[in-house]
Design a protein around this motif. Structure first.
Motif, PDB file in Angstrom:
ATOM      1  N   ASN A  19       0.968  -1.126  -0.008  1.00  0.00           N
ATOM      2  CA  ASN A  19      -0.008   0.097   0.033  1.00  0.00           C
ATOM      3  C   ASN A  19       1.019   1.248  -0.172  1.00  0.00           C
ATOM      4  OD1 ASN A  19      -2.766  -1.270   0.456  1.00  0.00           O
ATOM      5  ND2 ASN A  19      -1.602  -2.052   2.137  1.00  0.00           N
TER       6      ASN A  19
ATOM      7  N   THR B 195       2.820   1.903   9.641  1.00  0.00           N
ATOM      8  CA  THR B 195       1.896   1.316   9.158  1.00  0.00           C
ATOM      9  C   THR B 195       1.016   2.309   8.305  1.00  0.00           C
ATOM     10  OG1 THR B 195       0.523   1.627  10.960  1.00  0.00           O
ATOM     11  CG2 THR B 195       1.459  -0.299  10.964  1.00  0.00           C
ATOM     12  N   GLY B 196       1.542   3.557   8.307  1.00  0.00           N
ATOM     13  CA  GLY B 196       0.623   4.730   7.478  1.00  0.00           C
ATOM     14  C   GLY B 196       1.063   5.786   7.789  1.00  0.00           C
TER      15      GLY B 196
ATOM     16  N   THR C 293      -6.291   8.364   9.053  1.00  0.00           N
ATOM     17  CA  THR C 293      -4.944   7.695   8.644  1.00  0.00           C
ATOM     18  C   THR C 293      -4.847   6.907   7.313  1.00  0.00           C
ATOM     19  OG1 THR C 293      -4.598   7.372  10.973  1.00  0.00           O
ATOM     20  CG2 THR C 293      -3.488   5.815   9.452  1.00  0.00           C
ATOM     21  N   ALA C 294      -4.178   7.163   6.478  1.00  0.00           N
ATOM     22  CA  ALA C 294      -4.138   6.404   5.382  1.00  0.00           C
ATOM     23  C   ALA C 294      -3.076   5.159   5.476  1.00  0.00           C
ATOM     24  CB  ALA C 294      -3.592   7.062   4.111  1.00  0.00           C
ATOM     25  N   ARG C 295      -3.448   3.874   5.090  1.00  0.00           N
ATOM     26  CA  ARG C 295      -2.614   2.851   5.407  1.00  0.00           C
ATOM     27  C   ARG C 295      -1.515   2.823   4.473  1.00  0.00           C
ATOM     28  NH1 ARG C 295      -4.137  -3.464   4.480  1.00  0.00           N
ATOM     29  NH2 ARG C 295      -2.244  -4.277   5.047  1.00  0.00           N
ATOM     30  N   ALA C 296      -0.307   2.641   4.819  1.00  0.00           N
ATOM     31  CA  ALA C 296       0.863   2.638   3.880  1.00  0.00           C
ATOM     32  C   ALA C 296       2.030   1.848   4.353  1.00  0.00           C
ATOM     33  CB  ALA C 296       1.473   4.127   3.845  1.00  0.00           C
ATOM     34  N   ASP C 297       2.490   1.010   3.368  1.00  0.00           N
ATOM     35  CA  ASP C 297       3.705   0.022   3.740  1.00  0.00           C
ATOM     36  C   ASP C 297       4.957   0.966   3.178  1.00  0.00           C
ATOM     37  OD1 ASP C 297       1.861  -2.304   4.787  1.00  0.00           O
ATOM     38  OD2 ASP C 297       1.335  -2.324   2.502  1.00  0.00           O
TER      39      ASP C 297
END
Length: 479
Positions: A290, A355-356, A384-388
């Motif tokens: 993500n 995680t985001g 919160t925007a999920r981000a890897d």
């Protein structure tokens, strides 16, 4: 009297080259548009109104004689059209691909409002690609022999390459120094192949090499030679390094293990496209991740669309203003949306976690000094925007060249760009010139080409004057 092939905008609709479908193009790095066939290029060029004041030309940084080469294209006189296009532009097929025509020539086309602008960029790309195929792009041949005078160009990007061509044509011995292992600068490593396929760049570089321009690659000024060393070796020096220092976002977690700088990410992707071994390749691969890209310019668009092609699970773009105030190309935003990118407008990062991205909702306040409405926090609204993987694409500033080059006497502005006399384009150091983004700040490739053209003319004047003075001195000494 033969009927005119122009002024057909009333009876012909605007038609850009057909794009490959989003589903098809999202899996490769090939250019997304199919090329015009000759009949279609002639048809679209014939929509030109040949207006009395050509605003397309006025708003082109290069002052390209667009109406004339559109007329010639409409009449099927393609070699002449190419010659007109190439007369003012050392890279017409590249500008045809990557210029934001919607903000420049096409955006100022007289018929744009009521009929849709002439597809200037696509026609420019067509006539130059056709010229390469037909063998109309002539080799570089010096007009006279001035090899007794040599020039160092630091930076093999669009400004440096343009100056190299024009100065080699004048007969000078031209040496280009670049810290990368391939020439082209931003064209090679910063712009993805789906906007600019790399063989298009390489054939320009090969033409320079065949014309006698000498490239010194993997050569870092400050490491392999100081600026003073190059001044001692050459009669004039051009600094055309561009600007590559990434602007930072000052929030907690901005330097965490899941964050990347945009240029590092794009360089790694382009290197992978060349088949190079990329150190820590997994870190630069968005596959299955993500992805959140922070920023709203063309570099951000390059990043989100690259992530799609790498097979990201999801791609979001966070931008602190709204769509209408986004600096990136409108067309690029549309392409990204077609490919599945989600734009989150009026949102700025407040924190980056493992995680985001914790984003702060924004609103537009009063206009700032630049006339744009300034973003400001919208109460305490956060999400919160999920981000890897988080990619920071906030723009670029100048590196500290005086320190990097070992040249404390090289004057810079408060922004770190090289200070020049804007009439002569020379720095405060005799015989040292500067051009492109390192002078004007992060800008468009077409402006870099313009600066390369202008600085070549100024360097030619300087070198002629010095050659004349040297000859006069030798004559007096002999007497």
């Amino acid at each position: 009297m033969a009927a005119t092939k122009l002024l057909k905008f009333v009876e012909r609709d605007q038609a850009y080259p057909a794009k490959r479908t989003a589903a098809e193009r999202a899996h490769d790095f090939q250019e997304i548009a199919r090329p015009y066939i000759e009949a279609k290029a002639e048809e679209q060029a014939g929509r030109c109104s040949q207006c009395g004041v050509p605003f397309c030309q006025v708003h082109c940084p290069l002052g390209n004689n667009i109406p004339d080469w559109l007329k010639l294209t409409a009449e099927g006189r393609l070699e002449e059209a190419y010659e007109i296009a190439a007369a003012t532009n050392a890279m017409p097929e590249i500008c045809g691909r990557i210029c934001p025509q919607d903000r420049l020539c096409e955006g100022n086309c007289v018929i744009e409002k009521d009929f849709g602008s002439v597809t200037i960029g696509a026609v420019e790309k067509f006539i130059t690609d056709n010229a390469w195929e037909q063998g109309w792009v002539k080799p570089i041949r010096p007009l006279v022999d001035r090899s007794g005078q040599s020039i160092a160009i630091i930076g093999a990007g669009p400004a440096g390459l343009t100056a190299a061509e024009l100065l080699r044509v004048k007969g000078y011995d031209v040496h280009v120094y670049d810290r990368h292992d391939r020439a082209g600068g931003l064209l090679t490593y910063g712009i993805p192949g789906f906007k600019l396929e790399k063989p298009v760049v390489q054939r320009r570089i090969d033409r320079l090499i065949d014309g006698g321009v000498q490239f010194h690659l993997s050569f870092a000024v400050g490491r392999d030679a100081s600026l003073a060393d190059l001044r001692a070796r050459h009669d004039a020096v051009l600094i055309a390094t561009g600007v590559y220092k990434a602007r930072q976002v000052d929030v907690p977690g901005a330097d965490g293990p899941t964050t990347l700088e945009a240029m590092d990410y794009l360089i790694a992707s382009n290197r992978a496209g060349f088949g190079d071994d990329v150190p820590d390749a997994q870190r630069f691969d968005a596959a299955g991740k993500n992805v959140v890209v922070i920023g709203g310019g063309d570099t951000a668009m390059d990043c989100v669309r690259t992530a799609v092609r790498q097979g990201a699970a999801s791609v979001k773009c966070l931008y602190r203003r709204d769509r209408a105030n986004m600096p990136g190309s409108v067309r690029e935003v549309a392409h990204a949306e077609e490919e599945g990118v989600e734009f989150v407008w009026l949102a700025a990062p407040a924190e980056i976690t493992g995680t985001g991205v914790v984003a702060q909702a924004m609103r537009l306040g009063q206009p700032g000094a630049d006339g744009r409405r300034s973003p400001e926090p919208d109460a305490d609204t956060r999400f919160t925007a999920r981000a890897d993987l988080v990619i920071k694409a906030l723009g670029f500033d100048a590196e500290d060249l005086p320190a990097l080059f070992g040249a404390a006497d090289l004057a810079v502005t408060r922004w770190g760009t090289v200070r020049v006399d804007h009439r002569t384009m020379m720095t405060g150091l005799d015989g040292v010139f500067a051009a492109g983004d390192i002078v004007r700040g992060a800008s468009l490739v077409v402006w870099a080409v313009r600066d390369g053209r202008d600085v070549a003319a100024q360097m030619h004047q300087y070198l002629r004057a010095h050659a004349g003075a040297a000859a006069q001195g030798a004559s007096k000494a002999a007497a």
